[in-house]
Motif scaffolding. Structure first.
Motif, PDB file in Angstrom:
ATOM      1  N   GLY A 287       0.789  -1.224   0.000  1.00 45.83           N
ATOM      2  CA  GLY A 287       0.000   0.000   0.000  1.00 45.83           C
ATOM      3  C   GLY A 287       0.817   1.267   0.000  1.00 45.83           C
ATOM      4  N   LEU A 288       2.096   1.178   0.325  1.00 44.15           N
ATOM      5  CA  LEU A 288       2.941   2.372   0.288  1.00 44.15           C
ATOM      6  C   LEU A 288       3.190   2.819  -1.144  1.00 44.15           C
ATOM      7  CD1 LEU A 288       5.564   1.384   3.003  1.00 44.15           C
ATOM      8  CD2 LEU A 288       3.759   3.107   3.221  1.00 44.15           C
ATOM      9  N   TYR A 289       3.517   1.876  -2.028  1.00 45.66           N
ATOM     10  CA  TYR A 289       3.747   2.194  -3.436  1.00 45.66           C
ATOM     11  C   TYR A 289       2.458   2.169  -4.245  1.00 45.66           C
ATOM     12  CZ  TYR A 289       8.754   1.142  -2.537  1.00 45.66           C
ATOM     13  OH  TYR A 289      10.046   1.122  -2.067  1.00 45.66           O
ATOM     14  N   SER A 290       1.499   1.349  -3.827  1.00 46.96           N
ATOM     15  CA  SER A 290       0.205   1.176  -4.487  1.00 46.96           C
ATOM     16  C   SER A 290       0.345   0.816  -5.959  1.00 46.96           C
ATOM     17  CB  SER A 290      -0.649   2.445  -4.340  1.00 46.96           C
ATOM     18  OG  SER A 290      -1.991   2.181  -4.678  1.00 46.96           O
ATOM     19  N   PRO A 291       0.779  -0.421  -6.246  1.00 47.66           N
ATOM     20  CA  PRO A 291       0.882  -0.879  -7.627  1.00 47.66           C
ATOM     21  C   PRO A 291      -0.496  -1.170  -8.218  1.00 47.66           C
ATOM     22  CG  PRO A 291       1.351  -2.679  -6.123  1.00 47.66           C
ATOM     23  CD  PRO A 291       1.154  -1.454  -5.272  1.00 47.66           C
ATOM     24  N   PRO A 304      -1.105   5.963  -6.388  1.00 52.45           N
ATOM     25  CA  PRO A 304       0.105   5.442  -7.026  1.00 52.45           C
ATOM     26  C   PRO A 304       1.304   6.307  -6.649  1.00 52.45           C
ATOM     27  CG  PRO A 304      -1.704   5.564  -8.597  1.00 52.45           C
ATOM     28  CD  PRO A 304      -2.168   6.276  -7.363  1.00 52.45           C
ATOM     29  N   ALA A 305       2.339   5.690  -6.091  1.00 50.92           N
ATOM     30  CA  ALA A 305       3.484   6.461  -5.597  1.00 50.92           C
ATOM     31  C   ALA A 305       4.812   6.005  -6.185  1.00 50.92           C
ATOM     32  CB  ALA A 305       3.548   6.381  -4.066  1.00 50.92           C
ATOM     33  N   ALA A 306       4.844   4.870  -6.863  1.00 54.94           N
ATOM     34  CA  ALA A 306       6.090   4.348  -7.428  1.00 54.94           C
ATOM     35  C   ALA A 306       5.898   4.126  -8.927  1.00 54.94           C
ATOM     36  CB  ALA A 306       6.472   3.039  -6.750  1.00 54.94           C
ATOM     37  N   PHE A 307       6.866   4.596  -9.699  1.00 53.01           N
ATOM     38  CA  PHE A 307       6.770   4.543 -11.155  1.00 53.01           C
ATOM     39  C   PHE A 307       8.121   4.172 -11.740  1.00 53.01           C
ATOM     40  CE2 PHE A 307       4.724   8.306  -9.273  1.00 53.01           C
ATOM     41  CZ  PHE A 307       3.402   7.920  -9.352  1.00 53.01           C
ATOM     42  N   PHE A 308       8.122   3.852 -13.028  1.00 56.87           N
ATOM     43  CA  PHE A 308       9.391   3.803 -13.739  1.00 56.87           C
ATOM     44  C   PHE A 308       9.244   4.540 -15.063  1.00 56.87           C
ATOM     45  CE2 PHE A 308       7.293  -0.255 -14.672  1.00 56.87           C
ATOM     46  CZ  PHE A 308       7.421  -0.407 -16.053  1.00 56.87           C
ATOM     47  N   ALA A 309      10.319   5.194 -15.459  1.00 52.58           N
ATOM     48  CA  ALA A 309      10.344   6.000 -16.675  1.00 52.58           C
ATOM     49  C   ALA A 309      11.201   5.294 -17.719  1.00 52.58           C
ATOM     50  CB  ALA A 309      10.901   7.392 -16.378  1.00 52.58           C
ATOM     51  N   LEU A 310      10.662   5.144 -18.920  1.00 52.79           N
ATOM     52  CA  LEU A 310      11.377   4.539 -20.037  1.00 52.79           C
ATOM     53  C   LEU A 310      11.562   5.590 -21.132  1.00 52.79           C
ATOM     54  CD1 LEU A 310       9.456   1.137 -20.425  1.00 52.79           C
ATOM     55  CD2 LEU A 310      11.452   1.618 -18.984  1.00 52.79           C
ATOM     56  N   PRO A 311      12.730   5.603 -21.785  1.00 51.17           N
ATOM     57  CA  PRO A 311      12.943   6.586 -22.849  1.00 51.17           C
ATOM     58  C   PRO A 311      12.417   6.091 -24.198  1.00 51.17           C
ATOM     59  CG  PRO A 311      14.956   5.351 -22.482  1.00 51.17           C
ATOM     60  CD  PRO A 311      13.952   4.824 -21.479  1.00 51.17           C
ATOM     61  N   VAL A 312      11.844   6.994 -24.950  1.00 50.79           N
ATOM     62  CA  VAL A 312      11.433   6.687 -26.317  1.00 50.79           C
ATOM     63  C   VAL A 312      12.680   6.635 -27.194  1.00 50.79           C
ATOM     64  CG1 VAL A 312      10.175   7.537 -28.339  1.00 50.79           C
ATOM     65  CG2 VAL A 312       9.159   7.739 -26.058  1.00 50.79           C
ATOM     66  N   VAL A 313      12.895   5.508 -27.877  1.00 53.16           N
ATOM     67  CA  VAL A 313      14.068   5.369 -28.739  1.00 53.16           C
ATOM     68  C   VAL A 313      13.697   5.095 -30.193  1.00 53.16           C
ATOM     69  CG1 VAL A 313      15.628   4.670 -26.895  1.00 53.16           C
ATOM     70  CG2 VAL A 313      14.280   2.932 -28.096  1.00 53.16           C
ATOM     71  N   ARG A 314      12.417   4.776 -30.453  1.00 51.24           N
ATOM     72  CA  ARG A 314      11.958   4.542 -31.816  1.00 51.24           C
ATOM     73  C   ARG A 314      10.551   5.095 -31.965  1.00 51.24           C
ATOM     74  NH1 ARG A 314      13.420  -1.824 -33.111  1.00 51.24           N
ATOM     75  NH2 ARG A 314      15.701  -1.634 -33.062  1.00 51.24           N
ATOM     76  N   ARG A 315      10.238   5.493 -33.197  1.00 49.24           N
ATOM     77  CA  ARG A 315       8.872   5.886 -33.546  1.00 49.24           C
ATOM     78  C   ARG A 315       8.521   5.150 -34.834  1.00 49.24           C
ATOM     79  NH1 ARG A 315       9.912  12.302 -32.676  1.00 49.24           N
ATOM     80  NH2 ARG A 315      11.686  11.696 -33.978  1.00 49.24           N
TER      81      ARG A 315
END
Length: 417
Positions: A287-291, A304-315
């Motif tokens: 419940g702390l991160y709330s997935p 929601p308190a925990a995330f991950f960021a992914l970079p855009v490398v293709r379009r």
């Protein structure tokens, strides 16, 4: 939770109200600016709000933090410092518990049995150095193996009994396959074995984890009949397992066993756990991160308190973007709910024929949105602590400002299985 906060959630109900979600997206962009991606990050303001909600929901009970769902020493310290109600840790490995004692933690309950010699040795070293460390068992052979190790290592181990809290209904096993200790007779037999090993083992408590109450969402979108059935099963199971847990604990105490610790609960069942008068403490962590697997419970909702960021490398085509990494699949029964969920910008979705990949993840973009190369897209994991196994560090932030970078277990070189 305010209406604005609710609008940030990546659920179908939140889709009409994108402006607040987009404001949070812009904030996240400022937080990760200049950071190397992929990156895991935690919103400390939301984490603290969630911690306070756990306190309210657990009522009278102290909360033992579930380390499996956190896997970051700094987060454990931060939450424990918030309130004395956060008391002790619920560990998933004996070696983990011993290592956490070296990091300055105490009152360590290991929630799963072990038969590994190096785990016994690590636990013994921690006990000799003054740790209050309790190991979990659920059958006599485990007790005998643990007693033999205790004598060899020259210590006396504290132990607790893991009680099965599943409901065995006609044609349906409602719960998890966890322990053979389903009634007082079975628990008393193992307790008698522990008593025979009195010089090596000391029985101090019991745990009855109601997994089917704590971990099953009962307001999932698009499943009204299943939700209704789950809520009915939960009500029945709560009454049945509560009676059974109290009967077992009472029988152990009447047999002369000093059961001072009775643990139960999980993020999804804190209210039910607190209502059981034999319980002395609750465990919570997710419940702390709330997935995402905690988005659709009827009686509570955390942020929601925990995330991950992914970079855009293709379009690869209009309306599509491909990110580096992202295949962070959650454990449990294989299914779409175990996939990571595109979070922000609102309206992204995974492709059904590709999902989330180990080295790249394509997403369908919301209409009118075209990210630049290198731009971050934000995702949520289905489970809490498992995300931390993919990252060496966590970026902690408040508002739109990064405030610290801290290692995960992985970043400290720790892998307990």
């Amino acid at each position: 939770m305010t209406r604005a906060e609710a609008s940030m959630l990546p659920t179908p109900m939140a889709e009409p109200a994108l402006r607040d979600g987009e404001a949070y997206y812009r904030r996240l962009l400022r937080v990760v600016e200049g950071q190397r991606l992929p990156l895991a990050l935690v919103d400390l303001d939301r984490l603290e709000t969630n911690a306070q909600a756990l306190q309210l929901r657990s009522g009278r009970l102290p909360i033992r933090l579930g380390t499996k769902s956190i896997r970051c020493v700094e987060i454990l310290r931060h939450v424990q410092a918030m309130s004395a109600q956060f008391r002790g840790l619920f560990c998933y490995s004996a070696r983990e518990a011993a290592w956490l004692h070296q990091q300055g933690f105490d009152d360590l309950l290991v929630g799963y049995p072990t038969l590994e010699a190096d785990d016994f040795a690590a636990a013994a070293r921690a006990v000799r150095s003054g740790a209050t460390l309790t190991l979990m068992i659920d059958e006599a052979d485990q007790a005998l193996a643990l007693a033999q190790a205790a004598r060899t290592l020259g210590v006396r181990f504290r132990v607790a009994l893991d009680l099965d809290m599943s409901s065995d209904l006609p044609g349906l096993w409602f719960g998890v396959r966890r322990s053979p200790l389903r009634d007082a007779q079975a628990a008393l037999a193992v307790a008698a074995c522990i008593r025979e090993q009195a010089g090596a083992l000391q029985l101090v408590g019991a745990m009855g984890y109601e997994a089917q109450l704590a971990g099953l969402q009962d307001r999932a979108p698009g499943s009204p009949l299943r939700n209704q059935l789950l809520r009915a099963l939960k009500r029945h199971s709560q009454r049945e397992l509560g009676r059974r847990r109290r009967q077992i604990v009472q029988a152990l105490r009447e047999a002369g066993h000093d059961i001072g610790l009775v643990n139960g609960g999980g993020t999804g069942s804190l209210e039910a756990t607190a209502a059981d008068t034999c319980i002395t403490e609750a465990t919570a962590g997710s419940g702390l991160y709330s997935p995402t697997l905690f988005d659709h419970f009827g009686h509570f909702h955390h942020l929601p308190a925990a995330f991950f960021a992914l970079p855009v490398v293709r379009r690869p085509a209009p309306g599509l973007a491909t990110c580096t990494g992202g295949g962070y699949i959650a454990s449990g029964p294989a299914g779409a709910d175990r996939l990571p969920s595109p979070f922000l910008p609102s309206g992204m979705r995974l492709l059904g024929d590709e999902g989330a990949g180990e080295v790249q993840t394509p997403v369908k973009l919301p209409p009118g949105f075209t990210p630049g190369l290198g731009a971050p897209l934000f995702f949520r994991h289905a489970k809490a602590g498992e995300m931390m196994e993919r990252f060496d560090r966590l970026l902690l932030f408040r508002g739109d400002q990064a405030v610290a970078t801290t290692p995960t277990y992985r970043g400290q070189g720790q892998n307990f299985f």
